[in-house]
Design a protein around this motif. Sequence first.
Motif, PDB file in Angstrom:
ATOM      1  N   ASP A 103      16.412  64.661  70.086  1.00 31.05           N
ATOM      2  CA  ASP A 103      17.364  63.562  70.260  1.00 31.05           C
ATOM      3  C   ASP A 103      16.949  62.679  71.434  1.00 31.05           C
ATOM      4  O   ASP A 103      17.329  62.910  72.581  1.00 31.05           O
ATOM      5  CB  ASP A 103      18.764  64.131  70.488  1.00 31.05           C
ATOM      6  CG  ASP A 103      19.839  63.057  70.451  1.00 31.05           C
ATOM      7  OD1 ASP A 103      19.496  61.880  70.194  1.00 31.05           O
ATOM      8  OD2 ASP A 103      21.018  63.403  70.675  1.00 31.05           O
ATOM      9  N   THR A 104      16.171  61.649  71.154  1.00 34.14           N
ATOM     10  CA  THR A 104      15.711  60.721  72.194  1.00 34.14           C
ATOM     11  C   THR A 104      16.714  59.600  72.473  1.00 34.14           C
ATOM     12  O   THR A 104      16.495  58.771  73.359  1.00 34.14           O
ATOM     13  CB  THR A 104      14.368  60.091  71.784  1.00 34.14           C
ATOM     14  OG1 THR A 104      14.523  59.418  70.519  1.00 34.14           O
ATOM     15  CG2 THR A 104      13.286  61.156  71.647  1.00 34.14           C
ATOM     16  N   ARG A 105      17.831  59.571  71.756  1.00 30.51           N
ATOM     17  CA  ARG A 105      18.776  58.457  71.875  1.00 30.51           C
ATOM     18  C   ARG A 105      19.370  58.300  73.280  1.00 30.51           C
ATOM     19  O   ARG A 105      19.578  57.160  73.728  1.00 30.51           O
ATOM     20  CB  ARG A 105      19.892  58.616  70.840  1.00 30.51           C
ATOM     21  CG  ARG A 105      19.398  58.510  69.390  1.00 30.51           C
ATOM     22  CD  ARG A 105      20.466  58.886  68.393  1.00 30.51           C
ATOM     23  NE  ARG A 105      20.898  60.275  68.557  1.00 30.51           N
ATOM     24  CZ  ARG A 105      21.824  60.860  67.807  1.00 30.51           C
ATOM     25  NH1 ARG A 105      22.418  60.173  66.826  1.00 30.51           N
ATOM     26  NH2 ARG A 105      22.159  62.116  68.018  1.00 30.51           N
ATOM     27  N   CYS A 132      12.561  54.229  66.865  1.00 34.93           N
ATOM     28  CA  CYS A 132      12.876  55.473  66.148  1.00 34.93           C
ATOM     29  C   CYS A 132      14.335  55.795  66.449  1.00 34.93           C
ATOM     30  O   CYS A 132      14.635  56.721  67.219  1.00 34.93           O
ATOM     31  CB  CYS A 132      11.970  56.615  66.598  1.00 34.93           C
ATOM     32  SG  CYS A 132      10.207  56.327  66.329  1.00 34.93           S
ATOM     33  N   PRO A 133      15.260  55.021  65.864  1.00 36.44           N
ATOM     34  CA  PRO A 133      16.662  55.100  66.276  1.00 36.44           C
ATOM     35  C   PRO A 133      17.306  56.459  66.053  1.00 36.44           C
ATOM     36  O   PRO A 133      18.306  56.789  66.692  1.00 36.44           O
ATOM     37  CB  PRO A 133      17.340  54.019  65.427  1.00 36.44           C
ATOM     38  CG  PRO A 133      16.430  53.822  64.258  1.00 36.44           C
ATOM     39  CD  PRO A 133      15.052  54.030  64.794  1.00 36.44           C
ATOM     40  N   GLY A 134      16.755  57.269  65.129  1.00 39.10           N
ATOM     41  CA  GLY A 134      17.325  58.590  64.867  1.00 39.10           C
ATOM     42  C   GLY A 134      16.697  59.709  65.663  1.00 39.10           C
ATOM     43  O   GLY A 134      17.090  60.866  65.513  1.00 39.10           O
ATOM     44  N   GLY A 135      15.701  59.387  66.515  1.00 36.07           N
ATOM     45  CA  GLY A 135      14.994  60.404  67.270  1.00 36.07           C
ATOM     46  C   GLY A 135      13.625  60.686  66.675  1.00 36.07           C
ATOM     47  O   GLY A 135      13.091  59.893  65.891  1.00 36.07           O
ATOM     48  N   ILE A 136      13.045  61.822  67.032  1.00 37.87           N
ATOM     49  CA  ILE A 136      11.707  62.195  66.577  1.00 37.87           C
ATOM     50  C   ILE A 136      11.746  63.622  66.046  1.00 37.87           C
ATOM     51  O   ILE A 136      12.372  64.498  66.642  1.00 37.87           O
ATOM     52  CB  ILE A 136      10.691  62.089  67.730  1.00 37.87           C
ATOM     53  CG1 ILE A 136      10.525  60.621  68.125  1.00 37.87           C
ATOM     54  CG2 ILE A 136       9.336  62.687  67.339  1.00 37.87           C
ATOM     55  CD1 ILE A 136       9.687  60.423  69.359  1.00 37.87           C
ATOM     56  N   MET A 137      11.066  63.848  64.928  1.00 39.93           N
ATOM     57  CA  MET A 137      10.975  65.195  64.369  1.00 39.93           C
ATOM     58  C   MET A 137       9.556  65.719  64.509  1.00 39.93           C
ATOM     59  O   MET A 137       8.582  65.003  64.252  1.00 39.93           O
ATOM     60  CB  MET A 137      11.372  65.190  62.888  1.00 39.93           C
ATOM     61  CG  MET A 137      11.325  66.567  62.243  1.00 39.93           C
ATOM     62  SD  MET A 137      12.037  66.611  60.568  1.00 39.93           S
ATOM     63  CE  MET A 137      10.805  65.671  59.661  1.00 39.93           C
ATOM     64  N   THR A 138       9.422  66.985  64.941  1.00 39.60           N
ATOM     65  CA  THR A 138       8.138  67.662  64.871  1.00 39.60           C
ATOM     66  C   THR A 138       8.161  68.609  63.684  1.00 39.60           C
ATOM     67  O   THR A 138       9.178  69.234  63.381  1.00 39.60           O
ATOM     68  CB  THR A 138       7.824  68.441  66.159  1.00 39.60           C
ATOM     69  OG1 THR A 138       8.920  69.300  66.486  1.00 39.60           O
ATOM     70  CG2 THR A 138       7.581  67.492  67.314  1.00 39.60           C
TER      71      THR A 138
END
Length: 340
Positions: free
Chosen positions: A243-245, A183-189
């Motif tokens: 932002d998990t990057r 998930c290169p762009g992060g995660i959305m809730t």
Amino acid sequence: MKTFSLALAAATAAVPAQAALRFGCSTLTIQRLDPLVEPGNIPSAHLHQIVGGNAFNATMEGDVGERGTCTTCTFTEDFSNYWTAVMFFKADNGSYHRVNIMQNTALPNGINGGMTVYYTQQDFSSNGNQKITSFKPGFRMVVGNTAANSRQANGLKFVCLKDKGTRFPELDDFPKMTSQADCPGGIMTVHHFPACWDGKNLDSPDHQSHMYNTVKEAFQNSGPCPASHPIRVPQVAYETLWDTRPFASIWPKDGRNPLVLSNGDVKGYGTHADYLFGWKGDSLQRAMDSQCMFTGCENGNPLKSQAIGPMNSCTVPKLVDENIDGWLPELPGRPGGMPM
């Protein structure tokens, strides 16, 4: 319990309009406070990411819109508060680090954090020929269940971001990731609230029963409101991008999910969000009665709006004295993480 007369149902005879709001809100505060579920508790059980008006406090009653003096949201007449559980990264050594939120690609650059808030009518572009009635002062609601251990109602989702524009597929739990690069762009809730109100109660003991959920997936058409909850109110939704990057180099190599919500949920089914209405005067009703869409509602058409600087500078005092930054030995308020 506070009530509002069902006489307002007569307003449904008015001529409907097509309007939708989408706007950004910078971070107001990140604290263990929850004036809906745990009013007066300092601290509350788990950490929340909070945006909106500066009347936010451990206890909130009455007309919030009349008490706010600034807001972190685009519209200066919106002193509502919007909050969600915080996401953390759990390292191999058992320590935790808070995951920052970042602005949506649809928002202007420079917003501090950048939760995206929506008020739609039936779907992403129409109201289904119904009168949309604004919430009333004192209204509040919660969506989601912190103790859930399986799929909840429609409208509570996670999205694995290839980039900030990704919106599908929507998942019921945390994405399965072998590395951050999945998930290169992060995660959305994504949190969609119910849009059918009983017309009487501004709240209920569980903060949900005064509402009825006809929400489908991904801003699809909502079904008709039942006789028990006949008043169609705006469809409120939040998008929060995490932002998990920064954790790419330390992502677990054994396939373990390192993500955990601040309520101790390691699966994601316990995702939840809170809403407390605080629009000033009739501003939200004016917007719902207009023909404006998204940025076309700004600059007095019909809502007053502000630049990013004032949004970012609006804050509230820190009432809970605890460290929430850097690597932590446990989740704030939850010794050992207390996984579900």
